[in-house]
Design a protein around this motif. Sequence first.
Motif, mmCIF file in Angstrom:
data_model
loop_
_atom_site.group_PDB
_atom_site.id
_atom_site.type_symbol
_atom_site.label_atom_id
_atom_site.label_comp_id
_atom_site.label_asym_id
_atom_site.label_seq_id
_atom_site.Cartn_x
_atom_site.Cartn_y
_atom_site.Cartn_z
ATOM 1 N N VAL A 55 3.550 56.794 42.835
ATOM 2 C CA VAL A 55 3.489 57.991 42.149
ATOM 3 C C VAL A 55 4.661 59.060 42.737
ATOM 4 C CG1 VAL A 55 1.692 59.085 43.319
ATOM 5 C CG2 VAL A 55 2.436 60.077 41.116
ATOM 6 N N TRP A 56 4.818 58.820 44.095
ATOM 7 C CA TRP A 56 5.811 59.873 44.784
ATOM 8 C C TRP A 56 7.252 59.830 44.277
ATOM 9 C CZ3 TRP A 56 9.642 57.808 47.974
ATOM 10 C CH2 TRP A 56 9.568 56.455 48.244
ATOM 11 N N LEU A 57 7.695 58.545 43.676
ATOM 12 C CA LEU A 57 8.877 58.157 43.443
ATOM 13 C C LEU A 57 9.090 58.860 41.965
ATOM 14 C CD1 LEU A 57 9.237 54.484 44.110
ATOM 15 C CD2 LEU A 57 10.791 56.326 45.045
ATOM 16 N N GLY A 58 8.019 58.948 41.246
ATOM 17 C CA GLY A 58 8.141 59.816 39.986
ATOM 18 C C GLY A 58 8.326 61.201 40.085
ATOM 19 N N PHE A 59 7.658 61.668 41.145
ATOM 20 C CA PHE A 59 7.902 63.074 41.533
ATOM 21 C C PHE A 59 9.294 63.311 42.189
ATOM 22 C CE2 PHE A 59 3.226 63.536 41.615
ATOM 23 C CZ PHE A 59 3.052 64.919 40.762
ATOM 24 N N LEU A 60 9.923 62.418 42.955
ATOM 25 C CA LEU A 60 11.192 62.441 43.461
ATOM 26 C C LEU A 60 12.203 62.376 42.245
ATOM 27 C CD1 LEU A 60 12.941 62.427 46.420
ATOM 28 C CD2 LEU A 60 12.724 60.136 45.917
ATOM 29 N N LEU A 61 12.005 61.285 41.243
ATOM 30 C CA LEU A 61 12.918 61.458 40.204
ATOM 31 C C LEU A 61 12.901 62.690 39.506
ATOM 32 C CD1 LEU A 61 15.098 59.742 38.782
ATOM 33 C CD2 LEU A 61 13.084 58.466 37.509
ATOM 34 N N ALA A 62 11.920 62.948 39.242
ATOM 35 C CA ALA A 62 11.699 64.442 38.458
ATOM 36 C C ALA A 62 12.155 65.525 39.083
ATOM 37 C CB ALA A 62 10.195 64.704 37.992
ATOM 38 N N MET A 63 12.051 65.420 40.392
ATOM 39 C CA MET A 63 12.691 66.574 41.588
ATOM 40 C C MET A 63 14.315 66.500 40.940
ATOM 41 S SD MET A 63 12.703 66.992 45.610
ATOM 42 C CE MET A 63 13.778 65.836 45.407
ATOM 43 N N VAL A 64 14.853 65.623 41.281
ATOM 44 C CA VAL A 64 16.155 65.401 40.924
ATOM 45 C C VAL A 64 16.913 66.116 39.663
ATOM 46 C CG1 VAL A 64 18.552 63.960 40.707
ATOM 47 C CG2 VAL A 64 16.477 63.515 42.406
ATOM 48 N N ALA A 66 15.045 68.175 37.634
ATOM 49 C CA ALA A 66 14.604 69.744 37.753
ATOM 50 C C ALA A 66 15.890 70.555 38.326
ATOM 51 C CB ALA A 66 13.283 69.732 38.176
ATOM 52 N N LEU A 67 16.033 69.622 39.646
ATOM 53 C CA LEU A 67 17.162 70.520 40.515
ATOM 54 C C LEU A 67 18.523 70.686 39.710
ATOM 55 C CD1 LEU A 67 16.500 69.152 44.239
ATOM 56 C CD2 LEU A 67 16.172 71.554 43.469
ATOM 57 N N LEU A 68 18.950 69.904 39.005
ATOM 58 C CA LEU A 68 20.056 69.920 38.429
ATOM 59 C C LEU A 68 20.247 70.995 37.251
ATOM 60 C CD1 LEU A 68 20.879 66.151 37.558
ATOM 61 C CD2 LEU A 68 22.145 67.760 39.147
ATOM 62 N N THR A 69 18.830 70.864 36.434
ATOM 63 C CA THR A 69 18.849 71.943 35.413
ATOM 64 C C THR A 69 18.303 73.215 36.102
ATOM 65 O OG1 THR A 69 18.167 70.281 33.910
ATOM 66 C CG2 THR A 69 17.479 72.596 33.534
ATOM 67 N N GLY A 70 17.683 73.229 37.355
ATOM 68 C CA GLY A 70 17.506 74.525 37.987
ATOM 69 C C GLY A 70 18.717 75.353 38.547
ATOM 70 N N LEU A 71 19.594 74.807 39.116
ATOM 71 C CA LEU A 71 20.809 75.338 39.382
ATOM 72 C C LEU A 71 21.508 75.850 38.276
ATOM 73 C CD1 LEU A 71 22.055 72.582 42.105
ATOM 74 C CD2 LEU A 71 21.275 74.953 42.490
ATOM 75 N N SER A 72 21.416 75.252 37.029
ATOM 76 C CA SER A 72 22.066 75.842 35.850
ATOM 77 C C SER A 72 21.493 77.266 35.496
ATOM 78 C CB SER A 72 21.903 74.962 34.601
ATOM 79 O OG SER A 72 22.809 73.664 35.021
ATOM 80 N N ILE A 403 27.514 69.740 37.322
ATOM 81 C CA ILE A 403 26.065 69.955 37.728
ATOM 82 C C ILE A 403 25.330 70.229 36.208
ATOM 83 C CG2 ILE A 403 24.227 71.429 38.570
ATOM 84 C CD1 ILE A 403 25.761 71.815 41.236
ATOM 85 N N PRO A 404 25.833 71.149 35.451
ATOM 86 C CA PRO A 404 25.307 71.388 34.019
ATOM 87 C C PRO A 404 25.575 69.887 33.292
ATOM 88 C CG PRO A 404 27.067 72.661 34.273
ATOM 89 C CD PRO A 404 26.920 72.304 35.709
ATOM 90 N N ALA A 405 26.605 69.418 33.424
ATOM 91 C CA ALA A 405 26.847 68.195 32.604
ATOM 92 C C ALA A 405 25.957 67.015 32.988
ATOM 93 C CB ALA A 405 28.478 67.732 32.776
ATOM 94 N N ALA A 406 25.767 66.753 34.167
ATOM 95 C CA ALA A 406 24.710 65.822 34.671
ATOM 96 C C ALA A 406 23.400 66.349 34.428
ATOM 97 C CB ALA A 406 24.870 65.528 36.105
ATOM 98 N N GLY A 407 22.920 67.526 34.256
ATOM 99 C CA GLY A 407 21.609 68.142 34.062
ATOM 100 C C GLY A 407 21.266 67.635 32.571
ATOM 101 N N ALA A 408 22.435 67.790 31.671
ATOM 102 C CA ALA A 408 22.216 67.497 30.406
ATOM 103 C C ALA A 408 21.953 66.103 29.988
ATOM 104 C CB ALA A 408 23.572 67.935 29.579
ATOM 105 N N VAL A 409 22.781 65.147 30.582
ATOM 106 C CA VAL A 409 22.558 63.887 30.475
ATOM 107 C C VAL A 409 21.335 63.260 31.054
ATOM 108 C CG1 VAL A 409 23.614 61.556 31.122
ATOM 109 C CG2 VAL A 409 25.082 63.367 30.637
ATOM 110 N N VAL A 410 20.812 63.645 32.255
ATOM 111 C CA VAL A 410 19.500 63.511 32.625
ATOM 112 C C VAL A 410 18.363 63.501 31.759
ATOM 113 C CG1 VAL A 410 18.028 63.419 34.854
ATOM 114 C CG2 VAL A 410 20.489 63.217 35.326
ATOM 115 N N CYS A 411 18.573 64.961 31.373
ATOM 116 C CA CYS A 411 17.159 65.493 30.596
ATOM 117 C C CYS A 411 17.288 64.574 29.180
ATOM 118 C CB CYS A 411 17.503 67.117 30.420
ATOM 119 S SG CYS A 411 17.080 67.857 31.904
ATOM 120 N N LEU A 412 18.422 64.404 28.674
ATOM 121 C CA LEU A 412 18.461 63.662 27.444
ATOM 122 C C LEU A 412 17.998 62.160 27.679
ATOM 123 C CD1 LEU A 412 19.502 63.511 24.565
ATOM 124 C CD2 LEU A 412 21.772 62.779 25.194
#
Length: 453
Positions: A55-64, A66-72, A403-412
């Motif tokens: 489950v910790w890996l799920g949090f780690l992937l979600a964190m990445v 979230a950070l991309l979009t959070g910076l945006s 960063i926002p470009a990667a955030g859009a791709v990851v969230c999609l």
Amino acid sequence: MALTDSASPDAPTGQPQLMRTIGLGQMVFYSAGSMLGAGIYGLIGKAAGELGSAVWLGFLLAMVAALLTGLSYASLGSRYPRAGGAAYVTHRAYGRGLLTHVLGLAVAGSGLTSIAAGSWVIGLNLQRIPFLSETPVVVLTVAYLFLMAGIVFRGIRESMWANVVCSVVEAAGLALIIVVGAKYWGSVDMFQTPATPSGGSLLAIPPLLMVQGAVLTFFSFVGFEDTLNVAEEVKSPRRTLPLGLVLGMSLACILYIGVAVTAVSVIPWRELADAKAPLADVMARAAPWFPGWAFVVITVFAVANSALINYVTASRLLYGMARDGRLPARLARVHPTRRTPHIAILILLVLLIALAMAGDIAELASATVLLLLCVFVVVNASLVVLTLRKDEPKGGFEIPIVIPAAGAVVCLGLLVARIASDDWRAPLIAGVLLASAAALYPFVKPKPTAPTG
């Protein structure tokens, strides 16, 4: 258009306005407190059921993600510090009334589903207190929603101080779990999942399982978008808002990974998945000397904090959209004494009571994530568009366009993975809310102002 510290942008002359009372310290607590709540306290058991000890890996992937979009969001907040932030940014980038309308209400809808999910966590935990054990969960849930509405109506200063108190309590609770459970670290296979009972390595975990688990754990990180909607109540918002957001996200990331590792180390993931109050059970196992009722109280404070912040955000979003002519003008009314958008707060309370009856914790949390993933794709893409526009003003916190470009791709990608899963109930809740928002558009007869700064 430069913002002053004394007035809201485009506020009607002579009308009561929102007050700037939020400093950097409160902004950090607001950002962190919006994440340290229902997600980790109420859903880590559900996440363990999907991902096992990994489950910790799920949090780690979600964190990445979230950070991309959070910076945006931090960059956008330094550029356009105003209520109704996501809707305003979308309109500024695309100028499409329907898209702006639906996205703004999607943010509000995600706040409502998040509060509704938290209300069930509150009810289930309160039933663990002896003198409330016979009280129906629905009664506890509704009473809690009325209490939240009362605090939000009372005022932004009171809401922020309540947020500070709750944030300290919930962060202390998570830190306490890590401290008392650290002795269990290394006792289990941290790569074991339901799909790979033998575990062994990261490469053995099916990628689709990880992505779908990350969608659920992503709920634990949502909240950073709330910062945009209190921008008009922040002192020196172009500096305070992005700095507070980044610091708050960093604190949440550290605590989440530590708690996730600790939880599955103390209690086997199958047992954790069936727990009604998972972190309370972890605490009881790791520190039996700690009063059980005390951690229930900590959990209630934590989840209530997320609800409080989401309630403030949703009310300010409706206020901002109404002020910009995108919702009925009554929603932009500010109480002359309390200086809060009281009409919006009351309407949200009615919707919350109805929505809390519509699904369980996991379904409402997943619906929240689906709505926000849609929003994050559009907002990240909006920042790309605005960054490429030559005449756009710069903010106090600029980031590379990648960063926002990667955030859009990851969230999609997360959005597609969640919709492709077998569970249809969460997509149905999210889809109904989006369809309702679109259907409302012709009836509100929006008269938007020009998307100026």
